[in-house]
Design a protein around this motif. Structure first.
Motif, PDB file in Angstrom:
ATOM      1  N   PHE A 182       0.833  -1.204   0.000  1.00 41.85           N
ATOM      2  CA  PHE A 182       0.000   0.000   0.000  1.00 41.85           C
ATOM      3  C   PHE A 182       0.866   1.252   0.000  1.00 41.85           C
ATOM      4  O   PHE A 182       0.634   2.191  -0.772  1.00 41.85           O
ATOM      5  CB  PHE A 182      -0.934   0.021   1.210  1.00 41.85           C
ATOM      6  N   VAL A 183       1.878   1.293   0.861  1.00 42.82           N
ATOM      7  CA  VAL A 183       2.711   2.490   0.981  1.00 42.82           C
ATOM      8  C   VAL A 183       3.534   2.706  -0.286  1.00 42.82           C
ATOM      9  O   VAL A 183       3.729   3.851  -0.717  1.00 42.82           O
ATOM     10  CB  VAL A 183       3.610   2.410   2.227  1.00 42.82           C
ATOM     11  N   ILE A 184       4.002   1.633  -0.906  1.00 42.39           N
ATOM     12  CA  ILE A 184       4.723   1.774  -2.178  1.00 42.39           C
ATOM     13  C   ILE A 184       3.848   2.502  -3.190  1.00 42.39           C
ATOM     14  O   ILE A 184       4.276   3.453  -3.854  1.00 42.39           O
ATOM     15  CB  ILE A 184       5.151   0.391  -2.716  1.00 42.39           C
ATOM     16  N   LEU A 187       3.205   6.284  -2.130  1.00 44.17           N
ATOM     17  CA  LEU A 187       4.360   7.149  -2.400  1.00 44.17           C
ATOM     18  C   LEU A 187       4.448   7.510  -3.874  1.00 44.17           C
ATOM     19  O   LEU A 187       4.704   8.672  -4.225  1.00 44.17           O
ATOM     20  CB  LEU A 187       5.652   6.464  -1.947  1.00 44.17           C
ATOM     21  N   ARG A 188       4.244   6.545  -4.731  1.00 40.99           N
ATOM     22  CA  ARG A 188       4.347   6.814  -6.169  1.00 40.99           C
ATOM     23  C   ARG A 188       3.261   7.794  -6.626  1.00 40.99           C
ATOM     24  O   ARG A 188       3.472   8.558  -7.573  1.00 40.99           O
ATOM     25  CB  ARG A 188       4.261   5.507  -6.962  1.00 40.99           C
ATOM     26  N   ARG A 189       2.114   7.783  -5.948  1.00 39.00           N
ATOM     27  CA  ARG A 189       1.021   8.678  -6.330  1.00 39.00           C
ATOM     28  C   ARG A 189       1.133  10.062  -5.697  1.00 39.00           C
ATOM     29  O   ARG A 189       0.388  10.968  -6.078  1.00 39.00           O
ATOM     30  CB  ARG A 189      -0.321   8.058  -5.930  1.00 39.00           C
ATOM     31  N   ASN A 190       2.038  10.239  -4.739  1.00 40.25           N
ATOM     32  CA  ASN A 190       2.063  11.483  -3.965  1.00 40.25           C
ATOM     33  C   ASN A 190       3.464  12.097  -3.890  1.00 40.25           C
ATOM     34  O   ASN A 190       3.836  12.702  -2.870  1.00 40.25           O
ATOM     35  CB  ASN A 190       1.515  11.217  -2.566  1.00 40.25           C
ATOM     36  N   GLY A 415      -7.941   1.758  -6.075  1.00 37.36           N
ATOM     37  CA  GLY A 415      -7.679   3.144  -6.422  1.00 37.36           C
ATOM     38  C   GLY A 415      -7.564   4.006  -5.185  1.00 37.36           C
ATOM     39  O   GLY A 415      -7.844   3.561  -4.061  1.00 37.36           O
ATOM     40  N   PRO A 416      -7.160   5.276  -5.355  1.00 33.50           N
ATOM     41  CA  PRO A 416      -6.977   6.169  -4.200  1.00 33.50           C
ATOM     42  C   PRO A 416      -8.253   6.423  -3.416  1.00 33.50           C
ATOM     43  O   PRO A 416      -8.186   6.825  -2.252  1.00 33.50           O
ATOM     44  CB  PRO A 416      -6.453   7.462  -4.839  1.00 33.50           C
TER      45      PRO A 416
END
Length: 457
Positions: A182-184, A187-190, A415-416
């Motif tokens: 989840f964190v990976i 991070l890529r989205r933010n 999704g987010p």
């Protein structure tokens, strides 16, 4: 936590080759060799040359399967570049390939600031942060020549650590990791896309010594990279929670701003706290899930628990999603309590001699305590975790590994818009684990983890 026993045991023949190399390198004779008790083979060595004795430091390969940059010579070359540019780091005298060993200047000093007054700590902090700022101003090309990768563009700069750790994580991963996956993705989205300037960074920063009220030198560049300089602020803040840096972190940040002439982006610092916490967990999760022979497993369990707590704190700060408030565990004794008590008794009677043996014995005691807590409450925790995952995914699971696998698969496709629900579930799972193991000696560090405060209250 006990000192870790070395996990890469250089045998007598290897130490003999190192000794011969030091004598060849210095033209002197080795008259003293002190092995340090830690998870990396390392020594202080005394060399006599023409009646004068000087002390050097020998840094060996940590071994095991937790190294992101396994070539020890890379670190030697990086330190040599820093020394050549006048940074306060130890001088490198030579490198031996077999067994891998860096021969370097021995740094005087300690990490213990307790005897220093506030004014002295502040003065040391200013000197240290000026050195960090100077390091960040260095040209990156010499480090590239030493084998350090240069990222291009804001996303690559922000995620240089994640990209470096990912091959190791994918290769060594031994169990489902819903939180990490989840964190990976998060991070890529933010990525903080406004930060597009890369510097040489220590990465695992905050490592320097003091002697007689003054800073001596920076050390340990095993994980150094080229990336966002605020990574070093983030990681020194994390280190400060268990290995104090002297002056308060907000004061150190102010000195850094003075030295660079630029304000620190505090949200970007927390982004890198989140990423670094993730990377440390990724680094050790393979061996935590499937312990390797010779690994200091108690140390890795401690790291894993504390880093996951740091992940939750940083993620909650950045998203605004609160962490769950769980009811306390009901006190109970596990079915194996008598056997485990006898194991503790038997361990206590084992005769040991020497620091390394004492460290091994202490690690076994820590692992037994961990198992005792799992025996007392582990089944209840697993049942609750399975129930929560089953409720989210709408199907029943009998084993935690199956539920975790299904949750990870769901996260990879989500999704987010599901972030808040997933953060709450993942935080609940991890907070239960902290409830379970926090009362142990290994869990003490995790219970004291806080989000680094980089600005005054």
């Amino acid at each position: 936590m006990t000192n870790a026993a070395p996990l890469n045991n250089y045998d007598d023949a290897a130490v003999g080759r190192i000794t011969a190399f030091v004598e060849q390198l210095t033209g002197g004779k080795v008259v003293g060799l002190e092995r340090l008790v830690r998870w990396r083979p390392s020594w202080f060595v005394e060399v006599e040359t023409e009646g004068t004795v000087r002390r050097l430091h020998l840094r060996g390969d940590r071994g095991g399967d937790v190294s992101i940059f396994p070539d020890l010579k890379r670190e030697a070359d990086v330190i040599a570049v820093l020394h050549g540019h006048g940074l306060p780091v130890p001088e490198i005298y030579g490198y031996l390939a077999d067994p891998p060993c860096i021969v370097m200047e021995a740094i005087e000093g300690t990490r213990d600031f307790s005897a220093l007054d506030a004014a002295t700590k502040s003065a040391i902090g200013r000197v240290y942060m000026r050195a960090v700022a100077a390091m960040h101003r260095l040209p990156v090309e010499p480090f590239m020549a030493a084998g350090v990768h240069r990222p291009e563009g804001a996303e690559a700069i922000a995620l240089v650590g994640l990209d470096a750790y990912m091959p190791h994580y994918r290769r060594t991963k031994s169990r489902p990791e819903p939180l990490l996956e989840f964190v990976i993705g998060w991070l890529r989205r933010n990525v903080p896309r406004h930060r597009d300037r890369a510097s040489f960074i220590q990465f695992d920063s905050g490592q320097y010594l003091v002697d007689q009220g003054a800073m001596t030198k920076l050390y340990d560049f095993e994980f150094s990279m080229i990336g966002d300089p605020l990574v070093d602020i983030a990681t020194m803040g994390m280190r400060n929670s268990y290995e104090p840096l002297g002056a308060p972190l907000p004061e150190l940040v102010r000195y850094y701003e003075e030295a660079t002439g630029e304000p620190v982006d505090h949200d970007a610092v927390v982004f890198h706290v989140l990423q670094f916490s993730l990377l440390g967990t990724m680094q050790f999760t393979g061996t935590v899930g499937k312990p390797c022979p010779g690994d200091p497993h108690s140390v890795y369990l401690m790291f894993d628990l504390a880093l996951r707590r740091s992940i939750l704190l940083a993620l909650s700060h950045l998203t605004g999603d609160p962490l769950p408030d769980l009811p306390p565990l009901e006190q109970r004794r596990g079915d194996n309590a008598p056997l485990l008590a006898k194991l503790v008794d038997t361990l206590g009677t084992l005769p040991v001699t020497g620091e390394a043996a004492e460290a091994h014995k202490a690690q076994v005691a820590e692992l037994i305590e961990w198992v005792q807590r799992a025996d007392d409450h582990g089944a209840e925790m697993i049942a609750r975790n399975i129930a929560d995952v089953s409720a989210l995914l709408g199907r029943r699971f009998d084993r935690w590994v199956d539920a975790a696998e299904a949750l990870e698969a769901h996260i990879l496709k989500a999704g987010p818009e599901e972030d808040a629900v997933l953060i709450t579930l993942l935080a609940t799972i991890e907070e239960r684990r902290l409830q379970l193991f926090g009362p142990t000696k290994l869990g003490e560090a995790a219970c004291h983890v806080v989000l680094p405060a980089t600005r005054p209250d």
